[in-house]
Design a protein around this motif. Structure first.
Motif, PDB file in Angstrom:
ATOM      1  N   ASP A 170      45.952  36.739  35.254  1.00 48.64           N
ATOM      2  CA  ASP A 170      44.691  37.100  35.897  1.00 48.64           C
ATOM      3  C   ASP A 170      44.908  37.282  37.405  1.00 48.64           C
ATOM      4  OD1 ASP A 170      42.004  37.488  36.504  1.00 48.64           O
ATOM      5  OD2 ASP A 170      41.561  35.348  36.532  1.00 48.64           O
TER       6      ASP A 170
ATOM      7  N   ARG B 176      42.117  41.253  34.929  1.00 46.56           N
ATOM      8  CA  ARG B 176      40.910  40.432  34.978  1.00 46.56           C
ATOM      9  C   ARG B 176      41.080  39.158  34.170  1.00 46.56           C
ATOM     10  NH1 ARG B 176      36.242  44.149  32.980  1.00 46.56           N
ATOM     11  NH2 ARG B 176      37.862  44.631  31.489  1.00 46.56           N
ATOM     12  N   GLU B 177      42.113  39.118  33.371  1.00 49.16           N
ATOM     13  CA  GLU B 177      42.406  37.957  32.545  1.00 49.16           C
ATOM     14  C   GLU B 177      43.877  38.027  32.149  1.00 49.16           C
ATOM     15  OE1 GLU B 177      41.147  39.494  28.144  1.00 49.16           O
ATOM     16  OE2 GLU B 177      39.509  39.196  29.566  1.00 49.16           O
ATOM     17  N   ASP B 178      44.434  36.923  31.681  1.00 47.59           N
ATOM     18  CA  ASP B 178      45.814  36.916  31.204  1.00 47.59           C
ATOM     19  C   ASP B 178      45.915  37.777  29.948  1.00 47.59           C
ATOM     20  OD1 ASP B 178      46.165  35.064  33.193  1.00 47.59           O
ATOM     21  OD2 ASP B 178      46.652  33.392  31.860  1.00 47.59           O
TER      22      ASP B 178
END
Length: 116
Positions: free
Chosen positions: A28, A16-18
């Motif tokens: 992501d 959902r994110e780096d």
């Protein structure tokens, strides 16, 4: 961890994110395959005394899961009942028109319309 299940494939996870793990950056939206074969594995719980490992998995160590044999029994039962009951069961569309989901790590049909 910043991962989310994908509704099309419960075994798939997508960032959902780096984030970074083990020196590797996951971006992501990238797919992440989790190896859960050793989930709840506690090598300190092994012993000849019969002490119970209080894990929550429905198995006795990762190589003795009841899921695989149970799924095979269910499929054998379903096919043994389904095909004799519907002997003319066949795809309702040409095989070339069947669509494979692009949101899955495995080949998953989007749908399988049938007729009989």
């Amino acid at each position: 961890m910043p991962l989310q299940d994908h509704p099309a494939d419960a075994g798939s996870r997508y960032a959902r994110e780096d984030f970074e793990i083990g020196g590797v950056t996951i971006r992501d939206g990238e797919p992440v395959l989790l190896d859960t074969t050793l989930a709840n594995f506690d090598d300190t719980a092994f012993g000849v005394t019969g002490a119970r490992n209080p894990h929550v998995a429905f198995a006795h160590r990762p190589w003795h899961s009841l899921g695989g044999p149970l799924a095979r029994i269910e499929l054998r039962t379903a096919f043994a009942s389904l095909l004799p009951r519907f002997p003319a069961l066949r795809p309702a569309v040409p095989v070339e028109e069947l669509r494979i989901s692009a949101d899955s790590f495995t080949s998953t049909l989007v749908e399988l319309p049938v007729t009989w």
